[in-house]
Design an enzyme around this catalytic site. Structure first.
Site, PDB file in Angstrom:
ATOM      1  CG  ASP A  34      -1.989  -1.064   1.109  1.00 21.49           C
ATOM      2  OD1 ASP A  34      -2.745  -1.013   0.127  1.00 21.49           O
ATOM      3  OD2 ASP A  34      -2.058  -1.952   1.991  1.00 21.49           O
ATOM      4  CG  MET A  36      -1.138   4.919   1.708  1.00 19.95           C
ATOM      5  SD  MET A  36      -1.825   4.753   3.360  1.00 19.95           S
ATOM      6  CE  MET A  36      -2.647   3.163   3.205  1.00 19.95           C
ATOM      7  CG  MET A  67      -4.288   4.180  -1.962  1.00 22.16           C
ATOM      8  SD  MET A  67      -4.384   3.354  -0.366  1.00 22.16           S
ATOM      9  CE  MET A  67      -3.046   2.159  -0.561  1.00 22.16           C
ATOM     10  N   GLY A 141      -6.418   4.609   3.024  1.00 23.81           N
ATOM     11  CA  GLY A 141      -5.566   5.447   3.872  1.00 23.81           C
ATOM     12  C   GLY A 141      -5.079   4.738   5.125  1.00 23.81           C
ATOM     13  N   GLY A 143      -5.129   0.875   7.576  1.00 22.25           N
ATOM     14  CA  GLY A 143      -5.543  -0.496   7.824  1.00 22.25           C
ATOM     15  C   GLY A 143      -6.462  -0.519   9.046  1.00 22.25           C
ATOM     16  N   GLY A 144      -7.090  -1.662   9.260  1.00 18.93           N
ATOM     17  CA  GLY A 144      -7.862  -1.859  10.482  1.00 18.93           C
ATOM     18  C   GLY A 144      -9.218  -1.191  10.525  1.00 18.93           C
ATOM     19  N   GLY A 175      -9.843  -4.218   2.191  1.00 18.17           N
ATOM     20  CA  GLY A 175     -10.184  -3.425   3.359  1.00 18.17           C
ATOM     21  C   GLY A 175     -11.207  -4.095   4.265  1.00 18.17           C
TER      22      GLY A 175
HETATM   23  C1  DX5 Z   1      -6.188   0.651   2.905  1.00 16.53           C
HETATM   24  C2  DX5 Z   1      -5.297  -0.360   2.218  1.00 16.53           C
HETATM   25  C3  DX5 Z   1      -5.557  -1.782   2.583  1.00 16.53           C
HETATM   26  C4  DX5 Z   1      -5.441  -2.103   4.019  1.00 16.53           C
HETATM   27  C5  DX5 Z   1      -5.882  -3.505   4.289  1.00 16.53           C
HETATM   28  O1  DX5 Z   1      -5.929   1.908   2.359  1.00 16.53           O
HETATM   29  O2  DX5 Z   1      -5.449  -0.268   0.833  1.00 16.53           O
HETATM   30  O3  DX5 Z   1      -4.764  -2.645   1.797  1.00 16.53           O
HETATM   31  O4  DX5 Z   1      -4.169  -1.902   4.524  1.00 16.53           O
HETATM   32  O5  DX5 Z   1      -5.776  -3.684   5.625  1.00 16.53           O
HETATM   33  P1  DX5 Z   1      -6.952  -4.223   6.546  1.00 16.53           P
HETATM   34  O6  DX5 Z   1      -7.088  -5.676   6.221  1.00 16.53           O
HETATM   35  O7  DX5 Z   1      -6.402  -3.953   7.899  1.00 16.53           O
HETATM   36  O8  DX5 Z   1      -8.203  -3.444   6.253  1.00 16.53           O
HETATM   37 ZN    ZN Z   2      -4.498  -1.830  -0.475  1.00 15.10          ZN
END
Ligand code: DX5
Ligand code: ZN
Length: 216
Positions: A34, A36, A67, A141, A143-144, A175
């Site tokens: 990911d 960002m 992103m 943006g 995780g979790g 996500g």
């Molecule tokens: C969010 C990311 C996801 C995220 C997935 O912007 O694109 O890839 O890190 O993580 P979880 O499984 O924690 O939602």
């Molecule tokens: Zn992702």
């Protein structure tokens, strides 16, 4: 063949080698990275040095989810760092068809992502040109976050569009995925499941990945 892509966003970066080796010996199919920039999304993650480090140890393909604003600027750099799949956001690409061609020209598989509010119909005239369509099931943006339920319906509508168009694009969902919702997403028509915090929070991540893979 359905796939699990492990997002390393919430892994232990102080022990990156150990995390990569865990993913290598697990049932996971891809590394999901990911990227960002603090502009397109309100967070900054990691860049080329980490991608190169993962590439040097990874025994599985690297799936980079960009992103970032104006991703066209860095297509060659992501290839050089080791990306095998490169996915850009529809919302960041005013000349998306050109961007997709440029990604493929570099020898990578091309993906396009939609934010949760972006309708599936936006992909209608590009779905025949891409290798992967990613539906965000959280706002990108962090995780979790909690899974957005409307995504199931979007997967089903995208599956229908892909069949109708005769496209070979894989449907990826990203996500808030865990053992409680992954089977439902597979049933709706998804092919690739990005999972991050559910794996890295688990006491036994390898076993958790095994269970997720068995559920799809
Ligand atoms: C969010 C990311 C996801 C995220 C997935 O912007 O694109 O890839 O890190 O993580 P979880 O499984 O924690 O939602
Ligand atoms: Zn992702």
């Amino acid at each position: 063949m359905n796939k699990i892509a492990v997002s390393i966003l919430n892994c232990d970066f102080g022990n990156l080698n150990r995390e990569i080796e865990m993913i290598n010996r697990s049932d996971a199919d891809w590394f999901h990275l990911d990227i960002m920039d603090g502009i397109f999304v309100p967070n900054i993650s990691f860049g080329f040095p980490i991608i190169r480090a993962v590439k040097s140890k990874a025994a599985k393909p690297l799936d980079a989810h960009l992103m970032i604003a104006s991703p066209d600027r860095y297509i060659k750099d992501f290839k050089a760092a080791g990306a095998d799949w490169l996915t850009v956001h529809y919302e960041t690409c005013p000349h998306l068809h050109r961007t997709v061609q440029n990604i493929k020209q570099e020898g990578m598989k091309a993906g396009v992502t939609l934010n949760p509010h972006s309708p599936v119909g936006l992909l209608e005239d590009i779905v025949g040109d891409i290798d992967l369509a990613l539906l965000m099931s959280v706002n990108p943006g962090f995780g979790g976050q909690d899974f957005i339920e409307n995504t199931c319906d979007k997967i089903a509508r995208l599956r229908e569009m892909i069949e109708k168009k005769g496209s070979k694009a894989l449907i990826q969902v990203d996500g808030g995925i865990d053992a409680g919702n992954i089977a439902k997403l597979a049933k709706a028509g998804a092919d690739v499941f990005v999972v991050g915090s559910f794996i890295f929070r688990a006491a036994d991540p390898v076993q958790t990945i095994r269970e997720l893979a068995a559920a799809v």
